[in-house]
Design a protein around this motif. Structure first.
Motif, PDB file in Angstrom:
ATOM      1  N   ILE A   1      28.771  23.458  39.519  1.00 37.53           N
ATOM      2  CA  ILE A   1      29.828  23.564  40.520  1.00 37.53           C
ATOM      3  C   ILE A   1      30.395  24.970  40.473  1.00 37.53           C
ATOM      4  CG2 ILE A   1      31.675  22.746  38.958  1.00 37.53           C
ATOM      5  CD1 ILE A   1      32.830  21.261  41.451  1.00 37.53           C
ATOM      6  N   ALA A   2      30.648  25.528  41.661  1.00 41.66           N
ATOM      7  CA  ALA A   2      31.199  26.878  41.782  1.00 41.66           C
ATOM      8  C   ALA A   2      32.705  26.805  41.978  1.00 41.66           C
ATOM      9  CB  ALA A   2      30.540  27.625  42.932  1.00 41.66           C
ATOM     10  N   GLU A   3      33.344  27.976  41.932  1.00 42.94           N
ATOM     11  CA  GLU A   3      34.806  27.996  41.976  1.00 42.94           C
ATOM     12  C   GLU A   3      35.365  27.512  43.306  1.00 42.94           C
ATOM     13  OE1 GLU A   3      34.543  31.100  44.776  1.00 42.94           O
ATOM     14  OE2 GLU A   3      33.342  30.836  42.978  1.00 42.94           O
ATOM     15  N   ASP A   4      34.562  27.538  44.377  1.00 42.51           N
ATOM     16  CA  ASP A   4      35.036  27.056  45.670  1.00 42.51           C
ATOM     17  C   ASP A   4      34.774  25.562  45.850  1.00 42.51           C
ATOM     18  OD1 ASP A   4      32.324  27.053  45.942  1.00 42.51           O
ATOM     19  OD2 ASP A   4      32.260  28.304  47.733  1.00 42.51           O
ATOM     20  N   GLY A   5      34.296  24.898  44.800  1.00 42.68           N
ATOM     21  CA  GLY A   5      34.075  23.459  44.861  1.00 42.68           C
ATOM     22  C   GLY A   5      32.708  23.045  45.337  1.00 42.68           C
ATOM     23  N   THR A   6      31.819  24.016  45.609  1.00 41.30           N
ATOM     24  CA  THR A   6      30.471  23.665  46.073  1.00 41.30           C
ATOM     25  C   THR A   6      29.618  23.239  44.885  1.00 41.30           C
ATOM     26  OG1 THR A   6      30.664  25.308  47.840  1.00 41.30           O
ATOM     27  CG2 THR A   6      28.470  24.443  47.366  1.00 41.30           C
ATOM     28  N   GLU A   7      29.035  22.057  44.985  1.00 39.94           N
ATOM     29  CA  GLU A   7      28.148  21.543  43.934  1.00 39.94           C
ATOM     30  C   GLU A   7      26.706  21.807  44.349  1.00 39.94           C
ATOM     31  OE1 GLU A   7      27.101  17.342  41.611  1.00 39.94           O
ATOM     32  OE2 GLU A   7      28.667  17.400  43.143  1.00 39.94           O
ATOM     33  N   PHE A   8      25.979  22.525  43.502  1.00 40.51           N
ATOM     34  CA  PHE A   8      24.615  22.935  43.811  1.00 40.51           C
ATOM     35  C   PHE A   8      23.621  22.210  42.900  1.00 40.51           C
ATOM     36  CE2 PHE A   8      27.082  26.644  45.182  1.00 40.51           C
ATOM     37  CZ  PHE A   8      26.511  26.916  46.417  1.00 40.51           C
ATOM     38  N   GLY A   9      22.524  21.768  43.499  1.00 41.21           N
ATOM     39  CA  GLY A   9      21.341  21.357  42.761  1.00 41.21           C
ATOM     40  C   GLY A   9      20.208  22.292  43.107  1.00 41.21           C
ATOM     41  N   LYS A  10      19.034  22.064  42.538  1.00 37.97           N
ATOM     42  CA  LYS A  10      17.953  23.017  42.764  1.00 37.97           C
ATOM     43  C   LYS A  10      17.481  23.031  44.214  1.00 37.97           C
ATOM     44  CE  LYS A  10      13.895  20.185  41.622  1.00 37.97           C
ATOM     45  NZ  LYS A  10      12.713  20.078  40.732  1.00 37.97           N
ATOM     46  N   ASN A  11      17.727  21.944  44.956  1.00 33.40           N
ATOM     47  CA  ASN A  11      17.288  21.883  46.353  1.00 33.40           C
ATOM     48  C   ASN A  11      18.387  22.224  47.344  1.00 33.40           C
ATOM     49  OD1 ASN A  11      14.571  21.059  45.809  1.00 33.40           O
ATOM     50  ND2 ASN A  11      15.361  19.024  45.295  1.00 33.40           N
ATOM     51  N   GLY A  12      19.526  22.721  46.837  1.00 28.51           N
ATOM     52  CA  GLY A  12      20.582  23.139  47.743  1.00 28.51           C
ATOM     53  C   GLY A  12      21.913  22.498  47.408  1.00 28.51           C
ATOM     54  N   ILE A  13      22.784  22.449  48.394  1.00 27.74           N
ATOM     55  CA  ILE A  13      24.133  21.917  48.198  1.00 27.74           C
ATOM     56  C   ILE A  13      24.068  20.398  48.092  1.00 27.74           C
ATOM     57  CG2 ILE A  13      26.421  21.683  49.229  1.00 27.74           C
ATOM     58  CD1 ILE A  13      25.972  24.400  50.562  1.00 27.74           C
ATOM     59  N   VAL A  14      24.685  19.862  47.040  1.00 23.74           N
ATOM     60  CA  VAL A  14      24.746  18.417  46.842  1.00 23.74           C
ATOM     61  C   VAL A  14      26.026  17.849  47.438  1.00 23.74           C
ATOM     62  CG1 VAL A  14      24.818  16.585  45.098  1.00 23.74           C
ATOM     63  CG2 VAL A  14      23.333  18.578  44.768  1.00 23.74           C
TER      64      VAL A  14
ATOM     65  N   LYS B   1      30.401  19.110  48.608  1.00 26.60           N
ATOM     66  CA  LYS B   1      31.449  20.120  48.669  1.00 26.60           C
ATOM     67  C   LYS B   1      32.770  19.480  48.274  1.00 26.60           C
ATOM     68  CE  LYS B   1      29.405  23.271  52.046  1.00 26.60           C
ATOM     69  NZ  LYS B   1      29.611  24.006  53.314  1.00 26.60           N
ATOM     70  N   HIS B   2      33.299  19.913  47.127  1.00 28.37           N
ATOM     71  CA  HIS B   2      34.609  19.457  46.665  1.00 28.37           C
ATOM     72  C   HIS B   2      35.659  20.408  47.229  1.00 28.37           C
ATOM     73  CE1 HIS B   2      32.733  16.750  43.660  1.00 28.37           C
ATOM     74  NE2 HIS B   2      31.776  17.687  43.664  1.00 28.37           N
ATOM     75  N   LEU B   3      36.786  19.865  47.590  1.00 25.97           N
ATOM     76  CA  LEU B   3      37.812  20.662  48.273  1.00 25.97           C
ATOM     77  C   LEU B   3      38.663  21.410  47.253  1.00 25.97           C
ATOM     78  CD1 LEU B   3      38.877  18.066  51.011  1.00 25.97           C
ATOM     79  CD2 LEU B   3      37.222  19.934  51.183  1.00 25.97           C
ATOM     80  N   PHE B   4      38.142  22.544  46.783  1.00 29.01           N
ATOM     81  CA  PHE B   4      38.878  23.352  45.814  1.00 29.01           C
ATOM     82  C   PHE B   4      39.710  24.436  46.493  1.00 29.01           C
ATOM     83  CE2 PHE B   4      36.341  22.759  41.620  1.00 29.01           C
ATOM     84  CZ  PHE B   4      36.584  21.399  41.694  1.00 29.01           C
ATOM     85  N   GLY B   5      39.423  24.723  47.729  1.00 24.93           N
ATOM     86  CA  GLY B   5      40.152  25.780  48.412  1.00 24.93           C
ATOM     87  C   GLY B   5      39.669  27.153  48.017  1.00 24.93           C
ATOM     88  N   CYS B   6      40.512  28.154  48.215  1.00 22.20           N
ATOM     89  CA  CYS B   6      40.142  29.551  47.961  1.00 22.20           C
ATOM     90  C   CYS B   6      40.750  30.002  46.646  1.00 22.20           C
ATOM     91  CB  CYS B   6      40.626  30.438  49.112  1.00 22.20           C
ATOM     92  SG  CYS B   6      40.167  32.166  48.932  1.00 22.20           S
ATOM     93  N   ASN B   7      39.910  30.347  45.676  1.00 18.84           N
ATOM     94  CA  ASN B   7      40.369  30.785  44.360  1.00 18.84           C
ATOM     95  C   ASN B   7      39.636  32.059  43.962  1.00 18.84           C
ATOM     96  OD1 ASN B   7      41.969  28.300  43.832  1.00 18.84           O
ATOM     97  ND2 ASN B   7      39.944  27.320  43.841  1.00 18.84           N
ATOM     98  N   ASP B   8      40.094  32.659  42.842  1.00 22.76           N
ATOM     99  CA  ASP B   8      39.383  33.816  42.305  1.00 22.76           C
ATOM    100  C   ASP B   8      38.024  33.352  41.805  1.00 22.76           C
ATOM    101  OD1 ASP B   8      41.649  35.173  42.878  1.00 22.76           O
ATOM    102  OD2 ASP B   8      42.368  35.292  40.818  1.00 22.76           O
ATOM    103  N   ASN B   9      37.009  34.154  42.041  1.00 24.86           N
ATOM    104  CA  ASN B   9      35.645  33.697  41.759  1.00 24.86           C
ATOM    105  C   ASN B   9      35.085  34.233  40.451  1.00 24.86           C
ATOM    106  OD1 ASN B   9      35.280  36.338  42.456  1.00 24.86           O
ATOM    107  ND2 ASN B   9      33.577  35.982  43.848  1.00 24.86           N
TER     108      ASN B   9
END
Length: 1000
Positions: free
Chosen positions: A323-336, A338-346
């Protein structure tokens, strides 16, 4: 039904394909012509391509074209034969010639009837099928057959297939026409026929028929089949999915290779899958060769327009996702998800002890709670100057910066309590690491420091490096990466710098992960590296053992070679065994067990080609002979290596009369070692190639001999010694004889001295006279040229002044025109200045061929007409007939130039006429003007000057320079000149050329 149920039960196994990179080759970058009609791999590992302009051998780096056969037709077609038996055959168009590829080299061979792909059987054409390409066309009025090793299938009757083995013949009846040949393939010796309408598959083995009514990809209506007999490969193409047939005729399996949406965009006519290097070769009729590198690296990123796919911070989220700081959850085949984390420092993310996710947002920390599925959050203000938070061992840490430096605060519980320890640094703190219960390491922008907890002692361990990250691998080793200073092993409070890769890319290493097989994977600013851990540890022990890094780049499937790094770990080994590294364009997922490293095979390294100087490459065997006049000799190392050539480690050295150490051989389009600047003698060239990640080399050697020059041979040295000895004896004998006659010679020498001195004196006088004449000649030449160009230049200067003073456009245009014409003629005159150098020295005063005198008058008329026109004078050319002369043209031109120049300078508002008359004895050039004219005294003076036979080199100083020169030149060509007054005013000058002199 045989074993069809089992055969097709396995047909959809392995349906997850691989990503790929695509590289095109055509006439612009390697191929002699943009067609790749057939592709095959020989037993030595080289790829061969049949084109419309010869045959091409490809070794993964370079293409070698063979089209210098002694044939007129270089349009080659399908390969047939057996690569395992080192016999690949190809015919050109119309079956005119046969080429056989054997021992890595093609050569013209004798064509027999059995080699032909088509022949006549009465009135019927019988054609062999050696492949079934996507664009194949089969016709009912042609008979076809498939030749197997010891048998054949014939398609000569409707609804019947004939199997022949020796004299035995078996007919099989089934609904079949020649158009169904598009749907056939042969595996080993079993013929498969697919009925796409009825969804049936027929198989015939030695004449025995089996039928399957299973609906499979083989008989799918949208399936296209590519089969090539020589490679025994069959491809199934269905809805842009490409499969390759594996197994045997009793156990068919389809391996899914790739989803290639461009398969229908080009005229693909040949296919070959190289399983050794996981590459798919697609040949087209007109666009060249497309090489698809199938890769097990997966790039996961946002696909929306203008998406930012640069991530510095991430966390493992599940067994196979991050999971990235913007809430996007990634697997090897792409985005699994999107969690609503909003805009944060990356740059910063971290799990706390409760597995809540902490993310920095300016001077605060945002906490997403795990028990809410990371939907609920709160925010805690940390303080002004808050820069970063991190965790190591049992401690949390925060950093605060201001103009005085950085403060590091350490917490035993969590980030939201009072700090237990506080330390101040003048430099920026990037990372801290709990080394033990009592010791903390800090990585700063100016070095590495050690802190003993409970005291204020801060000890610098290394200065003047920018520490980026400190981490411990699962084998309990501590590693430190820096910005531009490489990476280090930290052991026993000492830093051991690891060696760089060949290109220095590991100067900015980011993070290290260890795979289950004992290899380290290191991300950097330029590629991902793999290295055996034991090599780094061996180097740490003795600093001498080599370290071999294997580099993965965009060629292997990345979108960029640049990976991201931060102070906190951002590369992870997930629970499912996959590794994840962040790059500047998405996350790179891969399973290290599925990523192959490629090394040359021990028995597939060939040194057999050499290019001497600028000649064409030639082949040799084991021993190379170089002539003594060679300048350079490029010895090629041919390795069928179809991966990134940067991972080839090749070194060479020479031993013999002169020796060299191991030298790195550059890996580019050509692998070669250059021999140059060696003295004659016998040598040995050794080439070693790394063939495994463990550091094993394969060494190949060749002997070469540089032939000596004739004076470098032993025979020459012995002969020269004998000759020198003989010469010494002769010299001694001659010296003795010389001394005997020396006394007699002295008397004769004394008698001859007086005469020699006299001769020398005379010679010096002659030299002095010649020097005086040469000096006078140079002086006369300068004066002549100065005199002849004075009038035109003065005229141009006068017109330029008038042009400057005038405002009348018409008048200006007139001046411009006059300047242009005069300049053009003056330019033409100066082009012939070289001829002036011959005026006085020339001994031959006659030309070999006649020339028209009128031409000289016309040229001088054009030169002076504008000058005369400005003075109101006209120049008239009255000669009606063309007269010819052999008098030296340059001398006659100078005479006429000077007379006409004087006429123009002394004539105002008048007329100058140029005429030529001729009698049997002479030709007369008449230049008459109506100007001021010469006085009687002047005419008498110049005529006396002409008649004076003693005047050979007159002085040209003072007035009358031009006429002095004219008189001198007239006498030089044995002509005559006369001056007379013109009536009513002016002067008439006549130059008389005697015809008796013209043709001597």
């Amino acid at each position: 039904m045989r074993v069809w149920a089992f055969i097709f039960a396995c047909i959809y196994f392995n349906i997850y394909g691989q990503s790929h990179t695509s590289t095109w080759y055509n006439i612009d970058n390697g191929l002699p012509q943009s067609s790749a009609k057939a592709i095959v791999k020989d037993k030595y590992g080289f790829i061969w391509i049949s084109t419309e302009n010869g045959l091409v051998r490809y070794d993964g780096s370079s293409f070698i074209t063979f089209n210098n056969f002694k044939v007129n037709n270089l349009h080659f077609g399908e390969f047939i034969g057996d690569p395992l038996l080192d016999s690949i055959t190809v015919l050109n168009n119309f079956q005119e010639n046969k080429i056989i590829i054997k021992n890595r080299f093609p050569k013209l061979s004798h064509l027999t009837g059995s080699d032909k792909m088509a022949f006549s059987n009465g009135n019927t054409i019988v054609q062999r099928i050696a492949n079934n390409i996507i664009t194949s066309s089969f016709y009912n009025d042609i008979q076809y057959f498939i030749q197997l090793k010891n048998s054949a299938y014939y398609f000569t009757e409707k609804n019947t297939i004939i199997y022949k083995e020796g004299k035995k013949e078996t007919k099989t009846a089934l609904p079949f026409t020649n158009k169904d040949l598009n749907n056939i393939f042969v595996l080993n010796e079993t013929l498969f026929i697919n009925d796409l309408k009825k969804r049936k598959t027929y198989s015939i083995y030695k004449g025995q028929l089996s039928v399957s009514e299973e609906s499979t990809l083989f008989n799918h209506p949208d399936t296209k089949i590519y089969w090539q007999q020589i490679t025994n490969q069959t491809f199934i193409i269905n809805h842009d999915n490409i499969y390759i047939l594996e197994g045997n005729e009793k156990n068919l399996r389809l391996r899914f290779l790739i989803n290639f949406e461009e398969i229908g965009n080009h005229s693909y006519c040949s296919m070959f899958f190289d399983k050794d290097f996981n590459k798919l070769y697609l040949g087209t009729l007109n666009n060249g060769l497309n090489v698809l590198k199938l890769t097990n690296f997966y790039i996961s990123k946002k696909e929306a327009d203008f998406s930012n796919n640069i991530y510095y911070a991430s966390l493992p989220f599940s067994k196979n996702t991050i999971i990235a700081e913007d809430g996007t959850e990634f697997g090897k085949n792409g985005i699994v998800k999107k969690h609503l984390f909003g805009c944060n420092d990356n740059y910063l993310m971290m799990y706390d002890d409760s597995e809540n996710i902490l993310i920095r947002k300016r001077n605060s920390i945002i906490r997403y709670y795990k028990n809410s599925g990371y939907k609920r959050k709160d925010s805690t203000f940390i303080g002004k100057g808050f820069e970063a938070f991190m965790k190591s061992g049992n401690f949390y840490g925060t950093t605060f910066t201001d103009l005085s430096g950085t403060q590091l605060r350490l917490y035993k519980k969590n980030l939201f309590t009072r700090p237990d320890f506080t330390y101040n640094f003048k430099s920026f703190v990037n990372i801290f690491f709990q080394y033990s219960d009592r010791e903390i390491l800090t990585g700063n922008s100016d070095g590495l420091y050690s802190i003993m907890l409970g005291s204020n002692t801060i000890t610098p361990l290394i200065k003047n490096i920018h520490v980026k990250s400190i981490f411990r691998t699962k084998d309990n080793l501590i590693w430190i990466t820096t910005n531009k200073n490489g990476f280090y092993l930290f052991r026993n409070h000492k830093l051991i710098k690891m060696p760089n890769d060949r290109n220095g890319y590991l100067q900015s290493a980011h993070y290290i992960l260890e795979d289950p097989k004992g290899a380290y994977w290191i991300s950097s600013n330029n590629g991902l590296f793999k290295v055996p851990k034991k090599q780094l540890l061996q180097y740490a022990e003795n600093r001498k053992t080599p370290v071999f890094y294997y580099r993965f780049t965009k060629r292997d499937g990345f979108l960029t070679n640049e990976f991201n790094g931060s102070s906190e770990p951002n590369a992870y080994a997930l629970e499912n065994g996959e590794f994840v590294f962040p790059s500047m364009d998405g996350f790179v997922f891969f399973n290290p067990d599925n990523i192959r490293t490629y090394y040359p095979e021990r028995n597939k390294i060939y040194i057999e080609r050499v290019k001497i100087g600028n000649s064409e490459p030639q082949y040799f065997h084991q021993t190379l002979d170089l002539k003594n006049n060679y300048k350079t000799a490029d010895v090629f190392i041919d390795i069928p290596y179809f991966s990134n050539p940067e991972n080839l480690y090749i070194e060479g050295k020479i031993s013999g009369k002169e020796n060299t150490g191991w030298e790195q051989i550059p890996t580019g389009n050509e692998l070669k070692y250059t021999i140059s600047d060696l003295s004659p003698g016998e040598y040995m060239l050794s080439i070693r190639i790394l063939i495994s990640p463990d550091g094993k080399y394969e060494v190949k050697t060749i002997r070469f001999n540089i032939q000596p020059l004739f004076y470098q041979t032993l025979l020459f040295r012995v002969s020269a010694s004998v000759v020198i000895l003989i010469i010494i004896i002769i010299i001694v004998q001659l010296t003795t004889n010389f001394l005997r006659i020396k006394n007699k010679a002295l008397k004769q020498i004394v008698r001859n001295k007086n005469s020699e001195l006299k001769e020398t004196s005379l010679h010096l006088e002659a030299v002095k006279s010649n020097l005086q004449k040469e000096t006078e000649y140079q002086k006369k030449l300068v004066e002549t040229i100065s005199h002849d160009i004075t009038t035109p230049i003065r005229f141009i200067a006068m017109l330029s002044q008038k042009l400057h003073e005038s405002d009348d456009l018409e008048l200006q245009k007139k001046y411009f025109d006059s300047i242009y014409k005069s300049s053009e003629q003056l330019y033409q005159f100066t082009l012939n200045l070289k001829e002036y150098t011959e005026l006085y020295k020339a001994e031959n005063i006659f030309e070999e061929k006649e020339y028209p005198i009128n031409r000289i008058l016309e040229i001088k008329n054009r030169l002076f007409c504008e000058i005369a026109k400005e003075q109101g004078t006209t120049i008239s050319l009255l000669a009606e007939h063309t007269l010819y002369s052999k008098v030296n043209e340059s001398i006659l031109t100078a005479i006429i130039h000077n007379i006409l120049d004087n006429a123009v300078k002394n004539t105002f508002e008048g007329n100058i006429s140029l005429n030529i008359t001729e009698t049997q004895q002479k030709s007369t050039i008449i230049i008459a003007d109506t100007g001021i004219g010469m006085s009687t005294e002047q005419i008498a003076t110049y005529m006396n000057l002409f008649r004076n036979p003693t005047l050979e080199t007159p002085s040209f100083k003072g007035k009358g320079l031009g006429l002095h020169m004219v008189i001198h030149l007239v006498k030089k060509i044995n002509a005559e000149i006369s001056f007379s007054q013109n009536q009513p005013s002016g002067t008439v000058v006549k130059i008389i050329l005697k015809k008796t002199n013209l043709y001597e």
